[in-house]
Design a protein around this motif. Structure first.
Motif, mmCIF file in Angstrom:
data_model
loop_
_atom_site.group_PDB
_atom_site.id
_atom_site.type_symbol
_atom_site.label_atom_id
_atom_site.label_comp_id
_atom_site.label_asym_id
_atom_site.label_seq_id
_atom_site.Cartn_x
_atom_site.Cartn_y
_atom_site.Cartn_z
ATOM 1 N N LEU A 268 -9.434 -12.309 -3.542
ATOM 2 C CA LEU A 268 -9.267 -11.701 -2.222
ATOM 3 C C LEU A 268 -10.413 -10.751 -1.878
ATOM 4 O O LEU A 268 -10.748 -10.573 -0.715
ATOM 5 C CB LEU A 268 -7.934 -10.962 -2.140
ATOM 6 N N VAL B 184 -5.437 -4.759 -1.926
ATOM 7 C CA VAL B 184 -4.256 -5.592 -1.698
ATOM 8 C C VAL B 184 -2.984 -4.759 -1.884
ATOM 9 O O VAL B 184 -2.966 -3.803 -2.655
ATOM 10 C CB VAL B 184 -4.288 -6.814 -2.641
ATOM 11 N N GLN C 292 1.534 -8.134 0.284
ATOM 12 C CA GLN C 292 0.595 -9.255 0.358
ATOM 13 C C GLN C 292 0.736 -10.154 -0.876
ATOM 14 O O GLN C 292 0.748 -11.377 -0.763
ATOM 15 C CB GLN C 292 -0.848 -8.751 0.456
#
Length: 126
Positions: A21, A25, A29
């Motif tokens: 990613l 985060v 998520q």
């Protein structure tokens, strides 16, 4: 590099997603990403807490939301694991590792040729 703890397979799976990613985060998520696993918030929070304790993640807060960031890149992790592996099993020497592969017939002649070519290219970069 600091000493890191050992990751379980599940922790590694979570870290791979976080590395991919490339942005802070949240638990929500990650719950969406791992929806097929059926994890509860408490399960994921426990995994993230362990990853922080082992030195793989850091946590910051914005408002009431926790954001998790990798404490090192995937490349840095691979380097750390490689050095740890070589240190534990081959006295820290790549040559000893390669010799073990050759001695056990794990490297084909094609592998050896490819490695020789790679070493020549690397030598030319210096």
């Amino acid at each position: 590099m600091k000493h890191l703890g050992k990751m379980s397979e599940t922790e590694m799976e979570v870290m791979e997603v976080i590395w991919e990613l490339s942005t802070p985060v949240t638990v929500n998520q990650l719950l969406e990403i791992f929806e097929s696993k059926g994890w509860k918030t408490s399960t994921l929070s426990t995994l993230l807490k362990r990853l922080i304790e082992k030195g793989f993640l850091t946590k910051s807060m914005s408002g009431k939301v926790n954001y998790y960031n990798p404490a090192l890149t995937f490349r840095e992790y691979k380097k750390y694991e490689t050095q740890s592996f070589l240190g534990r099993l081959y006295n820290g020497k790549v040559k000893n590792f390669i010799a073990a592969l050759v001695d056990e017939d794990e490297l084909t002649q094609d592998d050896i040729t490819e490695l020789k070519e790679w070493f020549k290219r690397e030598e030319g970069k210096k």
